[in-house]
Design a protein around this motif. Structure first.
Motif, PDB file in Angstrom:
ATOM      1  N   HIS A 274       0.848  -1.194   0.000  1.00  0.00           N
ATOM      2  CA  HIS A 274       0.000   0.000   0.000  1.00  0.00           C
ATOM      3  C   HIS A 274       0.891   1.255   0.000  1.00  0.00           C
ATOM      4  N   CYS A 275       1.453   1.542  -1.169  1.00  0.00           N
ATOM      5  CA  CYS A 275       2.387   2.666  -1.263  1.00  0.00           C
ATOM      6  C   CYS A 275       1.673   3.949  -1.690  1.00  0.00           C
ATOM      7  N   GLN A 276       2.327   5.058  -1.406  1.00  0.00           N
ATOM      8  CA  GLN A 276       1.767   6.357  -1.759  1.00  0.00           C
ATOM      9  C   GLN A 276       1.959   6.603  -3.253  1.00  0.00           C
ATOM     10  N   VAL A 277       0.933   7.092  -3.923  1.00  0.00           N
ATOM     11  CA  VAL A 277       1.019   7.399  -5.353  1.00  0.00           C
ATOM     12  C   VAL A 277       0.572   8.834  -5.588  1.00  0.00           C
ATOM     13  N   ILE A 278       0.803   9.317  -6.806  1.00  0.00           N
ATOM     14  CA  ILE A 278       0.388  10.668  -7.168  1.00  0.00           C
ATOM     15  C   ILE A 278       0.063  10.698  -8.645  1.00  0.00           C
ATOM     16  N   LYS A 295       6.860  11.345   5.083  1.00  0.00           N
ATOM     17  CA  LYS A 295       8.265  11.048   5.417  1.00  0.00           C
ATOM     18  C   LYS A 295       8.831   9.972   4.478  1.00  0.00           C
ATOM     19  N   ILE A 296       8.622  10.188   3.173  1.00  0.00           N
ATOM     20  CA  ILE A 296       9.164   9.291   2.153  1.00  0.00           C
ATOM     21  C   ILE A 296       9.994  10.106   1.168  1.00  0.00           C
ATOM     22  N   ASN A 297      10.798   9.421   0.380  1.00  0.00           N
ATOM     23  CA  ASN A 297      11.709  10.110  -0.539  1.00  0.00           C
ATOM     24  C   ASN A 297      11.370   9.894  -2.005  1.00  0.00           C
ATOM     25  N   ALA A 298      10.346   9.105  -2.301  1.00  0.00           N
ATOM     26  CA  ALA A 298      10.010   8.828  -3.695  1.00  0.00           C
ATOM     27  C   ALA A 298       8.515   8.571  -3.834  1.00  0.00           C
ATOM     28  N   LEU A 299       8.010   8.802  -5.052  1.00  0.00           N
ATOM     29  CA  LEU A 299       6.604   8.584  -5.344  1.00  0.00           C
ATOM     30  C   LEU A 299       6.446   7.889  -6.695  1.00  0.00           C
TER      31      LEU A 299
END
Length: 323
Positions: A274-278, A295-299
């Motif tokens: 369940h990762c963050q997307v855009i 608090k993540i470094n990539a999308l």
């Protein structure tokens, strides 16, 4: 002069100029309002002119007007009578700066301005001057005295003119309903412009630069892809090409901490599902906000069907001047 005397002189200059600026408040009148209405109704541009120190201030006022939604440019009055007057059209408004209101180079232009039938706004320190009497609206910026110890060099008067010019520009900006987005369009090279104009699609990695592996790939395959694409992550997709998860440098560290054999473990077991997307059509500044908040470094960038279309990391945002 000793050090204390030097400070005293500087203090007096600043105090006198501050007094000159405060004195402008009582000079805001119906003529200022009329000047705003004249410029607001202008179908052309505001042609700002001034000689000497007033010319330098006029150039700055023209630049401020132009950058805040009122098209404007500076014309040197000395050059105007030698051809540059052709820059002025019948659709324009002239804004003339002269502390005395008697600057010869500008006074010489008055019959020509009258022939063009363009309105002229005068900004002077003398309401009874030639320019003030000729103008459609006279903005007074009179000062009691110059900050120069000799009372000669334009100091307090030019400061007052600059501040009154800012007041005019910002009032017009408000009158026009000029927004942050409008400001960004006229400042694409500035940090605000980049934050309000650059989209995720402008900076994301696509095609051969996009790190992506199938969900049945091995962890070693995922590591090779991450190393090759240098984003510190790879998207993981299912057989239909839809996003199944993300595998990151952080996932690798957690594997090592748990002493899991990366040659035997399945990528599905260790990736973040369940990762963050855009979306690619949102502002890059929004991507930065999401990264900071989560608090993540990539999308991973996906479309409406969860198909992976791109990827970006914090370094991309820094390079684009968003951070």
């Amino acid at each position: 002069m000793n050090d204390a005397q030097l400070i005293q002189v500087a203090t007096e200059v600043i105090a006198l100029e501050a007094q000159a600026v405060n004195g402008l408040l009582s000079q805001l009148d119906n003529d200022f309002v009329q000047a705003c209405h004249i410029i607001a109704a202008c179908k052309g541009r505001v042609v700002v002119t001034g000689m000497g120190k007033s010319g330098h201030i006029a150039g700055k006022i023209a630049a401020t007007l132009a950058s805040t939604g009122t098209p404007a440019f500076f014309v040197h009055p000395g050059e105007a009578s030698h051809g540059d007057l052709g820059m002025i059209t019948r659709q324009d408004v002239v804004l003339a700066l002269s502390n005395s209101g008697e600057t010869a180079e500008i006074v010489t232009l008055l019959p020509l301005i009258k022939r063009l039938a363009v309105p002229m706004i005068a900004m002077t320190g003398r309401p009874d001057s030639t320019l003030a009497k000729f103008s459609s609206a006279h903005i007074s910026n009179a000062v009691e005295k110059e900050a120069c110890s000799l009372g000669l060099a334009p100091t307090a008067s030019t400061t007052a003119a600059l501040v009154m010019g800012d007041a005019l520009a910002v009032t017009l900006m408000t009158l026009h309903g000029f927004t942050r987005d409008d400001f960004a369009l006229s400042h694409p090279g500035g940090s605000l412009g980049r934050r309000l104009l650059v989209l995720v699609s402008d900076i994301m990695h696509t095609g051969e630069q996009l790190p992506i592996v199938q969900q049945d790939a091995s962890i070693m395959d995922a590591l090779v892809e991450m190393t090759a694409k240098k984003l510190g992550m790879t998207a993981v997709v299912d057989l239909q090409g839809q996003l199944a998860g993300i595998f990151t440098d952080g996932d690798v560290r957690r594997l090592l901490e748990k002493a899991i054999d990366i040659r035997q473990a399945s990528l599905l077991e260790v990736m973040t599902v369940h990762c963050q997307v855009i979306s690619e059509d949102v502002l890059a500044a929004e991507a930065m906000h999401v990264m900071e908040q989560k608090k993540i470094n990539a999308l991973i960038v996906v479309d409406a069907n969860k198909q992976v279309t791109g990827a970006l990391n914090m370094h991309d945002l820094i390079q684009a001047g968003i951070v």
